[in-house]
Motif scaffolding. Structure first.
Motif, PDB file in Angstrom:
ATOM      1  N   LEU A   1       0.829  -1.199   0.000  1.00  0.00           N
ATOM      2  CA  LEU A   1       0.000   0.000   0.000  1.00  0.00           C
ATOM      3  C   LEU A   1       0.871   1.259   0.000  1.00  0.00           C
ATOM      4  N   GLN A   2       1.949   1.242   0.764  1.00  0.00           N
ATOM      5  CA  GLN A   2       2.849   2.389   0.811  1.00  0.00           C
ATOM      6  C   GLN A   2       3.494   2.619  -0.557  1.00  0.00           C
ATOM      7  N   ALA A   3       3.901   1.558  -1.226  1.00  0.00           N
ATOM      8  CA  ALA A   3       4.483   1.685  -2.560  1.00  0.00           C
ATOM      9  C   ALA A   3       3.479   2.285  -3.535  1.00  0.00           C
ATOM     10  N   LEU A   4       2.243   1.885  -3.412  1.00  0.00           N
ATOM     11  CA  LEU A   4       1.185   2.411  -4.278  1.00  0.00           C
ATOM     12  C   LEU A   4       0.963   3.897  -4.028  1.00  0.00           C
ATOM     13  N   GLU A   5       0.962   4.286  -2.771  1.00  0.00           N
ATOM     14  CA  GLU A   5       0.733   5.688  -2.432  1.00  0.00           C
ATOM     15  C   GLU A   5       1.865   6.587  -2.918  1.00  0.00           C
TER      16      GLU A   5
END
Length: 228
Positions: free
Chosen positions: A80-84
């Motif tokens: 999720l952090q990579a996506l954000e």
């Protein structure tokens, strides 16, 4: 003037005219500068579009990695952090996913494996009656001993009928459909299914958020690949 001299002079004039026609005029400096500026602008647009297309490809890949983590029942905070970090996401979808990221959500297989026990608990709770007739008390004793309950697509609003229909949905991998069936429960039967329903709700919320992110990523990618 002799004819030969006149012809020679005429030849010279013709040659001069031809030279003026065939020899290009010196370029206009202002026009040259404008052409160069346009070429630079076109090159910049191409680089910007390529960078944007690269971001959208990265976004689609990141959503795929997130989906894989959720389907495996793993925590997905890193995905999720990579996506954000890539940006250009559906904020509502991210908001739905953030509270679930550290622990992850139950998989379809997990929910399906646990549903039978939940259905039995629902049927037992739904059969409860503060003052049941003798035949119902006898039936309750039998079902408590051997866990008899209705299965399949059963009509009716009784707790065991609701649980049976939900089990059919769950067997087909339809978590949202099973939740919709169990929404008809009330009282003790509803409480008996509360833990399963919460895990199922989180699964459905995560998958719906991922579907929204996936649609947005694919839509942007298709838009950026379309020649303008």
């Amino acid at each position: 003037m002799m004819v030969a001299e006149r012809l020679s002079a005429l030849d010279k004039r013709i040659a001069l005219i031809e030279e003026r026609v065939t020899k290009p005029a010196p370029p206009d400096p202002a026009l040259v500068a404008r052409i160069k500026a346009l070429e630079q602008e076109i090159a910049a647009i191409g680089e910007e579009r390529a960078a944007r297309l690269g971001r959208q490809v990265g976004l689609a890949l990141a959503v795929g990695q997130l989906r894989d983590a959720v389907n495996r029942g793993r925590p997905f905070a890193a995905e999720l952090q990579a996506l954000e970090k890539i940006g250009e996401n559906d904020e509502a979808a991210l908001t739905a996913l953030r509270p679930l990221a550290e622990r992850g959500v139950a998989t379809v297989a997990d929910l399906n494996a646990r549903f039978r026990a939940a259905a039995r608990a629902v049927a037992r709770a739904g059969a409860g009656d503060p003052d049941p007739p003798w035949w119902k008390r006898a039936w309750q004793r039998v079902t408590n001993l051997v866990s008899i309950r209705r299965v399949g697509v059963v009509t009716g609003v009784e707790a065991d009928a609701v649980a049976a229909r939900a089990e059919v949905r769950m067997a087909g991998g339809d978590v949202a459909g099973a939740l919709a069936e169990l929404a008809a429960l009330s009282g003790g039967a509803s409480l008996a299914a509360a833990a399963w329903r919460e895990d199922a709700r989180q699964h459905v919320a995560a998958m719906e958020a991922i579907e929204a992110l996936d649609r947005a990523a694919i839509g942007r990618l298709a838009e950026d690949r379309t020649p303008k």
